[in-house]
Design a protein around this motif. Structure first.
Motif, PDB file in Angstrom:
ATOM      1  N   ARG A   1       1.033  -1.094   0.067  1.00 46.69           N
ATOM      2  CA  ARG A   1      -0.010  -0.106   0.009  1.00 46.69           C
ATOM      3  C   ARG A   1       0.761   1.133  -0.016  1.00 46.69           C
ATOM      4  O   ARG A   1       1.075   1.880   0.983  1.00 46.69           O
ATOM      5  N   ALA A   2       1.307   1.471  -1.181  1.00 45.34           N
ATOM      6  CA  ALA A   2       2.254   2.630  -1.387  1.00 45.34           C
ATOM      7  C   ALA A   2       1.945   3.019  -2.795  1.00 45.34           C
ATOM      8  O   ALA A   2       1.334   2.352  -3.634  1.00 45.34           O
ATOM      9  N   SER A   3       2.757   4.159  -3.332  1.00 44.89           N
ATOM     10  CA  SER A   3       2.625   4.521  -4.522  1.00 44.89           C
ATOM     11  C   SER A   3       3.117   3.617  -5.651  1.00 44.89           C
ATOM     12  O   SER A   3       3.833   2.755  -5.344  1.00 44.89           O
ATOM     13  N   ILE A   4       2.568   3.723  -6.808  1.00 48.60           N
ATOM     14  CA  ILE A   4       3.060   2.925  -8.121  1.00 48.60           C
ATOM     15  C   ILE A   4       4.752   2.888  -8.180  1.00 48.60           C
ATOM     16  O   ILE A   4       5.434   1.989  -8.122  1.00 48.60           O
TER      17      ILE A   4
ATOM     18  N   SER B   1      -5.552  10.823 -11.911  1.00 51.16           N
ATOM     19  CA  SER B   1      -4.871  12.199 -11.806  1.00 51.16           C
ATOM     20  C   SER B   1      -3.751  12.057 -10.873  1.00 51.16           C
ATOM     21  O   SER B   1      -2.908  13.030 -11.174  1.00 51.16           O
ATOM     22  N   LEU B   2      -3.331  10.931 -10.251  1.00 55.08           N
ATOM     23  CA  LEU B   2      -2.190  11.130  -9.268  1.00 55.08           C
ATOM     24  C   LEU B   2      -0.915  10.432  -9.856  1.00 55.08           C
ATOM     25  O   LEU B   2       0.260  10.392  -9.725  1.00 55.08           O
ATOM     26  N   GLY B   3      -1.347   9.799 -11.164  1.00 55.82           N
ATOM     27  CA  GLY B   3      -0.277   9.247 -12.078  1.00 55.82           C
ATOM     28  C   GLY B   3       0.572   8.418 -11.110  1.00 55.82           C
ATOM     29  O   GLY B   3      -0.135   7.375 -10.363  1.00 55.82           O
ATOM     30  N   PHE B   4       1.861   8.247 -11.336  1.00 57.53           N
ATOM     31  CA  PHE B   4       2.707   7.214 -10.540  1.00 57.53           C
ATOM     32  C   PHE B   4       2.412   7.280  -8.981  1.00 57.53           C
ATOM     33  O   PHE B   4       3.245   6.780  -8.249  1.00 57.53           O
ATOM     34  N   ASN B   5       2.238   8.483  -8.568  1.00 59.70           N
ATOM     35  CA  ASN B   5       1.980   8.633  -6.980  1.00 59.70           C
ATOM     36  C   ASN B   5       0.473   8.110  -6.615  1.00 59.70           C
ATOM     37  O   ASN B   5       0.249   8.125  -5.331  1.00 59.70           O
ATOM     38  N   ALA B   6      -0.106   7.746  -7.397  1.00 58.00           N
ATOM     39  CA  ALA B   6      -1.489   7.053  -6.960  1.00 58.00           C
ATOM     40  C   ALA B   6      -0.988   5.733  -6.146  1.00 58.00           C
ATOM     41  O   ALA B   6      -0.119   4.895  -6.149  1.00 58.00           O
ATOM     42  N   VAL B   7      -1.590   5.517  -4.869  1.00 52.92           N
ATOM     43  CA  VAL B   7      -1.281   4.701  -3.857  1.00 52.92           C
ATOM     44  C   VAL B   7      -2.242   3.252  -4.426  1.00 52.92           C
ATOM     45  O   VAL B   7      -3.391   3.227  -4.543  1.00 52.92           O
TER      46      VAL B   7
ATOM     47  N   GLY C   1      -4.353   0.122  -4.135  1.00 54.63           N
ATOM     48  CA  GLY C   1      -5.479  -0.515  -3.085  1.00 54.63           C
ATOM     49  C   GLY C   1      -6.066   0.761  -2.571  1.00 54.63           C
ATOM     50  O   GLY C   1      -6.940   0.613  -1.948  1.00 54.63           O
ATOM     51  N   MET C   2      -5.700   1.873  -2.687  1.00 54.00           N
ATOM     52  CA  MET C   2      -6.611   3.162  -2.119  1.00 54.00           C
ATOM     53  C   MET C   2      -6.729   3.959  -3.314  1.00 54.00           C
ATOM     54  O   MET C   2      -7.936   4.306  -3.454  1.00 54.00           O
ATOM     55  N   ASP C   3      -5.996   4.733  -4.321  1.00 58.79           N
ATOM     56  CA  ASP C   3      -6.138   5.440  -5.384  1.00 58.79           C
ATOM     57  C   ASP C   3      -6.213   4.690  -6.474  1.00 58.79           C
ATOM     58  O   ASP C   3      -6.858   5.377  -7.704  1.00 58.79           O
ATOM     59  N   ILE C   4      -6.139   3.364  -6.887  1.00 49.92           N
ATOM     60  CA  ILE C   4      -5.890   2.769  -7.938  1.00 49.92           C
ATOM     61  C   ILE C   4      -5.770   1.234  -7.621  1.00 49.92           C
ATOM     62  O   ILE C   4      -5.186   0.911  -6.953  1.00 49.92           O
TER      63      ILE C   4
END
Length: 227
Positions: free
Chosen positions: A102-105, A138-144, A146-149
């Motif tokens: 559960r961290a960014s891509i 919208s968060l791109g590579f920063n999407a988390v 399991g949370m954002d993607i």
């Protein structure tokens, strides 16, 4: 990712791993004979076999998690010197499970290795057909994750594969890398792997014959014996 032990620093760059009449026994009733395997840099070696035939044991022997009952595992360094495998090598390992956090891509792919550039990550995601989905967020590579993607199992597998390949130094072991990936994306994976064998050895453990398209050499394990 597997930690790098002191032995890998002492040996330096490794160009070949050889199983010299190696056998391994889990218990009195379960033993495997691997005899004479050879894995080199700049090549893809496939290991085929059904479940339970001891394919993953080969990975554990190379990673020094297990010790042979008989025989030796030898490594040849860049200067042509041969050594017994007594420590950890510079080996990246993709297990048969999708281990994402559960961290960014970007953090999942880099795993703290800042030497992996954003350009390398972008290129790999494009080649394995993941970039468009990520760029739509919208968060791109920063999407988390399991949370954002969210990703399907096949997409998770490709992300884990990218991580293993971008972290790879001397050798990379891929345990069932095609699991949960559809046929169309397997083609992309095969092309990606064939482009990544320069200056590293790729060892693929699989039961999927698609591997024949890119393998320089294959070993088949039948009845707990390698052929």
């Amino acid at each position: 990712m597997e930690p790098l032990g002191d032995a890998s620093q002492e040996l330096g760059e490794i160009k070949r791993i050889v199983f010299d009449n190696v056998s391994f026994r889990y218990d009195q009733n379960r033993g495997m004979a691997y005899e004479n395997f050879e894995f080199g840099k700049n090549e893809i070696v496939g290991i085929y076999g059904e479940s339970g035939t001891g394919k993953t044991t080969i990975a554990n022997l190379i990673l020094n998690r297990l010790k042979p009952e008989k025989g030796k595992i030898k490594v040849t360094d860049i200067n042509g010197q041969v050594h017994d495998l007594n420590g950890s090598l510079k080996v990246s390992y993709l297990s048969s499970h999708n281990n994402l956090f559960r961290a960014s891509i970007l953090d999942n792919v880099r795993m703290g290795n800042e030497a992996v550039s954003l350009e390398e990550v972008t290129d790999a995601l494009k080649k394995l057909n993941l970039f468009d989905k990520i760029s739509e967020n919208s968060l791109g590579f920063n999407a988390v994750i399991g949370m954002d993607i969210d990703f399907s199992e096949g997409e998770k597998r490709r992300l884990c594969l990218i991580r293993a390949m971008l972290q790879a130094e001397d050798f990379v072991i891929l345990d069932e890398p095609f699991a949960s990936i559809d046929k169309e994306n397997i083609k992309s994976v095969l092309e990606f792997l064939s482009q990544k064998k320069d200056n590293r050895g790729i060892i693929i453990i699989s039961h999927d014959k698609d591997l024949d398209e890119i393998a320089d050499r294959t070993y088949i394990i039948k009845g707990r014996k390698a052929l």
